[in-house]
Design an enzyme around this catalytic site. Sequence first.
Site, PDB file in Angstrom:
ATOM      1  N   ILE A  18      10.743  83.520  63.316  1.00 42.56           N
ATOM      2  CA  ILE A  18      12.125  83.334  62.818  1.00 42.56           C
ATOM      3  C   ILE A  18      12.385  84.163  61.590  1.00 42.56           C
ATOM      4  O   ILE A  18      13.770  84.365  61.040  1.00 42.56           O
ATOM      5  CB  ILE A  18      12.578  81.951  62.379  1.00 42.56           C
ATOM      6  CG1 ILE A  18      11.830  81.214  61.288  1.00 42.56           C
ATOM      7  CG2 ILE A  18      12.498  80.993  63.751  1.00 42.56           C
ATOM      8  CD1 ILE A  18      12.038  79.926  61.046  1.00 42.56           C
ATOM      9  N   GLY A  19      11.542  84.931  60.975  1.00 43.39           N
ATOM     10  CA  GLY A  19      11.955  85.905  59.747  1.00 43.39           C
ATOM     11  C   GLY A  19      10.817  86.521  59.531  1.00 43.39           C
ATOM     12  O   GLY A  19       9.538  86.299  59.877  1.00 43.39           O
ATOM     13  N   GLY A  21       9.404  88.889  55.951  1.00 41.09           N
ATOM     14  CA  GLY A  21       9.829  89.485  54.433  1.00 41.09           C
ATOM     15  C   GLY A  21       8.645  90.335  53.914  1.00 41.09           C
ATOM     16  O   GLY A  21       7.840  90.831  54.711  1.00 41.09           O
ATOM     17  N   GLY A  22       8.934  90.719  52.795  1.00 38.58           N
ATOM     18  CA  GLY A  22       7.823  91.527  52.093  1.00 38.58           C
ATOM     19  C   GLY A  22       6.248  91.108  52.172  1.00 38.58           C
ATOM     20  O   GLY A  22       5.538  92.108  52.061  1.00 38.58           O
ATOM     21  N   MET A  23       6.190  89.919  51.696  1.00 39.45           N
ATOM     22  CA  MET A  23       4.748  89.291  51.811  1.00 39.45           C
ATOM     23  C   MET A  23       4.685  88.322  52.798  1.00 39.45           C
ATOM     24  O   MET A  23       3.235  88.205  52.969  1.00 39.45           O
ATOM     25  CB  MET A  23       4.764  88.474  50.221  1.00 39.45           C
ATOM     26  CG  MET A  23       5.616  87.330  50.285  1.00 39.45           C
ATOM     27  SD  MET A  23       5.382  86.445  48.683  1.00 39.45           S
ATOM     28  CE  MET A  23       4.076  85.610  49.027  1.00 39.45           C
ATOM     29  N   ALA A  24       5.125  87.968  53.630  1.00 34.53           N
ATOM     30  CA  ALA A  24       5.129  87.122  54.656  1.00 34.53           C
ATOM     31  C   ALA A  24       5.923  87.022  56.024  1.00 34.53           C
ATOM     32  O   ALA A  24       7.021  87.546  55.954  1.00 34.53           O
ATOM     33  CB  ALA A  24       4.940  85.619  54.296  1.00 34.53           C
ATOM     34  N   VAL A  26       7.705  84.639  58.750  1.00 36.05           N
ATOM     35  CA  VAL A  26       8.048  83.073  58.715  1.00 36.05           C
ATOM     36  C   VAL A  26       8.329  82.499  60.454  1.00 36.05           C
ATOM     37  O   VAL A  26       8.808  83.318  61.037  1.00 36.05           O
ATOM     38  CB  VAL A  26       9.300  82.780  58.070  1.00 36.05           C
ATOM     39  CG1 VAL A  26       9.625  81.075  58.371  1.00 36.05           C
ATOM     40  CG2 VAL A  26       9.352  83.087  56.621  1.00 36.05           C
ATOM     41  N   LYS A  41       5.322  79.762  56.519  1.00 34.68           N
ATOM     42  CA  LYS A  41       5.181  80.990  55.999  1.00 34.68           C
ATOM     43  C   LYS A  41       3.787  81.644  55.998  1.00 34.68           C
ATOM     44  O   LYS A  41       3.014  81.039  55.234  1.00 34.68           O
ATOM     45  CB  LYS A  41       6.052  81.073  54.440  1.00 34.68           C
ATOM     46  CG  LYS A  41       5.816  82.581  53.916  1.00 34.68           C
ATOM     47  CD  LYS A  41       6.953  82.654  52.767  1.00 34.68           C
ATOM     48  CE  LYS A  41       8.316  82.439  53.143  1.00 34.68           C
ATOM     49  NZ  LYS A  41       9.122  82.787  51.900  1.00 34.68           N
ATOM     50  N   ASP A 135      12.164  85.272  40.771  1.00 33.35           N
ATOM     51  CA  ASP A 135      12.741  86.131  41.656  1.00 33.35           C
ATOM     52  C   ASP A 135      13.887  85.440  42.438  1.00 33.35           C
ATOM     53  O   ASP A 135      14.117  85.443  43.816  1.00 33.35           O
ATOM     54  CB  ASP A 135      11.613  86.409  43.134  1.00 33.35           C
ATOM     55  CG  ASP A 135      11.758  87.552  43.903  1.00 33.35           C
ATOM     56  OD1 ASP A 135      12.721  88.364  43.423  1.00 33.35           O
ATOM     57  OD2 ASP A 135      11.092  87.777  44.973  1.00 33.35           O
TER      58      ASP A 135
END
Length: 701
Positions: A18-19, A21-24, A26, A41, A135
């Site tokens: 579903i997603g 990101g820069g580090m993980a 999801v 995540k 962040d």
Amino acid sequence: MNLIGKMLDNRYEILEKIGNGGMATVYKAKCHVLNRYVAIKILKDEFTTDTDFIKRFNSEAQSAASLTHPNIVSIYDVGNEDNLYYIVMELIQGKTLKEIIVEDGILSWKWSVNIAIQIASALEVAHKNNIIHRDIKPHNIIITEDGIAKVTDFGIAKAVSNSTITAFGTTIGSVHYFSPEHAKGGFTDAKSDLYSLGIVLYEMLTARVPFDADTPVSVALKQLQEEPVAPIEYNDKIPVSVNMIILKAMQKDPNCRYQNATEMLEDLTRSLKEPDENFVVMQKATTDSPTQKIPTIYNLDKNTDRKEKKAEVTSEEANKKKGKLGQFFAKHKILRVFVILLICVGLFLGAMFATLSIFSRPSQIQIPNLVANEEGNPMSEEEAIALLEQLGLKNYKIEYENSDEVEKGYVIRQKPEYQENYNVNETEEIQVFVSQGSLDEVLAEKLKNTKVKLPKKMIGKKKDDLIKELEALTEKLEDEDLKIQYEITETFNEEVEAGIVTEVDHDGGEEISLDTILKITVSKGSQYKDVTVVSVINKAEADAKKTLEDLGLSVEVNYEENTNKSDGIVLSQSITANKTVKEGSTITLTVNKLPAKSKVTVNVNLKSLMKYTEPDTTQDSSTNTNANETTNKTPEVKSAKVVIKVGDDNIYSETKKLTTTDITASYTTSGVKEVKVYVDDVVKYNKSVDFSSGDQTITVE
């Protein structure tokens, strides 16, 4: 790596991505222990190779899991399996604030302030629990379908910044929201989060970030050096108070910003009531002006003619001008010579001492970096002292401070700060501030040695009542720092109403020391809402299932045969209509399922079946006694009654001549039936036929 369908920890089934990101990455998953959907995540491979990062990641995620607030995404679990490090979180249906800004552009000021209030409320709780986000940005704020703001990734930014950020290039997307002290790698605290919140509110109201450039490094330099354009210049619909709140939150000097989230919350709330009032108190940054050497200005008379001839003076006038001292030296010339010699010696000695002082001035030394060594690693107290001694800077002072950021025994900061081409002399005092950890050792010892006796009954009480009892245990102690510590975890419970304590990790009446963190579990009530069942009897199977599933029920189907009802309709349901059950309950439907039908066509060749042959019409003339009779008369053809039956049903019944070859009859039914052909009530064909095996043709001849 395709993780869809994988089961983590024999509990979490990964359903879909579903997603990213820069580090993980999801995923949506299902927890088979608590029968609920969650978000998982999973860290990317490049982060899992750093053991220090993994330790910090687990520690920070577990700390963030203690946060309970309606505007914070709850963390349920942290774990790893097959080198997959993951966090299990609350599954939120909605969009990130960044997606909303990209789609809608400038947002209304009231809606934006309301969202900022919710974020500030979340930060207030986190900061009071000594957790700094680091962040805050629109990407980390999810807006639910009900308009509720949820802040995610609490505590995780610290693990990333401490272990993986080596250049601005690794944090593209975040540098636009960094505080100046974060951008230059300095100390960050709650005020850094409030700076980032100011930028988020700025972007909501202008659809742009205050500082932007081609590279992350350029953005960081702007954060450090440039003042932002007031958001009201981009959007004149922004009220004065909201404009000032943003500018105060974005002050370069942390001391000029809001000092805590509570202060900012008060101004944000007030702006909704008094939008056009300028009630925001702005503080100016204070700077220490260095001492300056101001030269003496001599004003010489440029018109003085030094070569002008002096007027002649009489002896009496000369004596008056000399004064008594001059007259004395005039009479005692030897003494005058002696005084002149003393003055010369004094001047010589003064010049000599001045020269010696110049050559004996302390040497200038480049100020060392005592916070980090050449490799960029934190410097310990011992290393800092050794470096100062090696450089001959022995006038140093060690001071100790508590720090949540720097490990005990390592340097937090120094004064003067390290700068290239900045020199100090060996006599100048250098202050070195060393971390003594997050908790004062004396206080830790006090907590360890102070004991309290827990209430005899804790489970079954209301949460607020139990907390009051626990806090009352330390109210009589003289030291305000001596307080009982507890953590509250709220979980769904299908049997206990919300707000009731269901579990405590220590027995009632037990004596514990104050350094013990009491872990209390409180019921959140049922995770499923009440549902009123409706009747779906006589509805088609698909329509019935959709109706019940839309109510949040789980549907199972059984099949029965009822020839009196249409195929595929609901005959009965296990839970009657108008009964109230919990969302997710299973209801069983009984659906009518008739066997498959097919068509059988029966072709009868009566002539062949009866082996009928036509009579010979040719007659012998010798046998014809009457010449007048006709010799070629056609004989009459016989007939027979043909009946075709399928089971007990007659599908054909007619009288046909024996010369008939094309009798045809068709019948559609199901199951195994006998097909019979009668000729004048005599069975000529009898065979069992399966009418569920597809259309077929039977030829009887």
